[in-house]
Design a protein around this motif. Structure first.
Motif, PDB file in Angstrom:
ATOM      1  N   SER A 126      13.863 -37.542 -61.070  1.00 37.62           N
ATOM      2  CA  SER A 126      12.489 -37.060 -60.872  1.00 37.62           C
ATOM      3  C   SER A 126      12.439 -35.854 -59.941  1.00 37.62           C
ATOM      4  N   GLY A 127      13.195 -35.877 -58.858  1.00 37.85           N
ATOM      5  CA  GLY A 127      13.233 -34.739 -57.949  1.00 37.85           C
ATOM      6  C   GLY A 127      13.889 -33.527 -58.584  1.00 37.85           C
ATOM      7  N   TYR A 128      14.934 -33.783 -59.354  1.00 38.40           N
ATOM      8  CA  TYR A 128      15.627 -32.703 -60.055  1.00 38.40           C
ATOM      9  C   TYR A 128      14.713 -32.085 -61.106  1.00 38.40           C
ATOM     10  N   ALA A 129      13.970 -32.920 -61.812  1.00 36.13           N
ATOM     11  CA  ALA A 129      13.051 -32.427 -62.844  1.00 36.13           C
ATOM     12  C   ALA A 129      11.949 -31.575 -62.224  1.00 36.13           C
ATOM     13  N   LYS A 130      11.457 -31.964 -61.053  1.00 33.36           N
ATOM     14  CA  LYS A 130      10.402 -31.184 -60.397  1.00 33.36           C
ATOM     15  C   LYS A 130      10.873 -29.759 -60.128  1.00 33.36           C
ATOM     16  N   ILE A 131      12.104 -29.621 -59.676  1.00 35.49           N
ATOM     17  CA  ILE A 131      12.649 -28.293 -59.402  1.00 35.49           C
ATOM     18  C   ILE A 131      12.682 -27.457 -60.683  1.00 35.49           C
ATOM     19  N   TRP A 132      13.137 -28.057 -61.782  1.00 35.59           N
ATOM     20  CA  TRP A 132      13.211 -27.322 -63.048  1.00 35.59           C
ATOM     21  C   TRP A 132      11.828 -26.976 -63.584  1.00 35.59           C
ATOM     22  N   ILE A 133      10.895 -27.888 -63.463  1.00 38.60           N
ATOM     23  CA  ILE A 133       9.527 -27.629 -63.932  1.00 38.60           C
ATOM     24  C   ILE A 133       8.920 -26.477 -63.129  1.00 38.60           C
TER      25      ILE A 133
END
Length: 165
Positions: A126-133
């Motif tokens: 979830s934290g990794y996805a936030k960065i990509w988004i």
């Protein structure tokens, strides 16, 4: 003064309506998951998404996407409001969706659940996805910045156009 308030209110209603229309389409297509993804289920889906078998990988990627589209929706909504509706909400949501897919593709399973120095922080998707988004949305807004007005006053606008000459 009241006519300016009415114009602002109508503009905010139009912006809100665009978001609501998009939300209704997503719900109609059953893209929002209501259940929360547990860490174990998240790891299982990520492992399956990284699997070499295409059918299993595609299905797991779709499940992860369904779980994280709400989050992408929230970030796209924030960005839409921050650019004052100068970019279509659907475009921003599409870019946020691309961010989810890039995050799934690039996430390294070796780091999932590893702890940082103090042993409390774990790397979660979830934290990794936030960065990509965020990165996808910022890049999209930067590339389409010609339609976003950054100047704040007429004087700033005059200076901006004089610099261009």
């Amino acid at each position: 003064m009241t006519s300016n308030k009415c114009v602002a209110k109508n503009k905010n209603q139009l912006l809100s309506q665009e978001i609501i229309d998009c939300l209704n389409r997503l719900k109609k297509n059953k893209l929002f998951q209501n259940q929360i993804l547990t860490p174990e289920a998240e790891l299982k889906l990520l492992t399956q998404a990284k699997n070499g078998i295409e059918s299993v990988s595609t299905k797991a990627t779709q499940e992860l996407y369904k779980h994280f589209i709400k989050y992408a929706f929230k970030i796209a909504k924030y960005k839409f409001n921050s650019v004052d509706g100068k970019i279509s909400f659907e475009d921003l949501l599409s870019e946020a969706s691309i961010g989810i897919l890039k995050a799934i593709k690039n996430f390294n399973l070796d780091y999932w659940g590893t702890s940082s120095g103090n042993g409390f922080n774990r790397i979660r998707f979830s934290g990794y996805a936030k960065i990509w988004i965020d990165n996808c949305l910022n890049e999209f807004c930067k590339n389409n910045s010609s339609i976003i007005k950054f100047v704040t006053s007429k004087e700033d606008e005059r200076i901006f156009y004089q610099i261009g000459k």
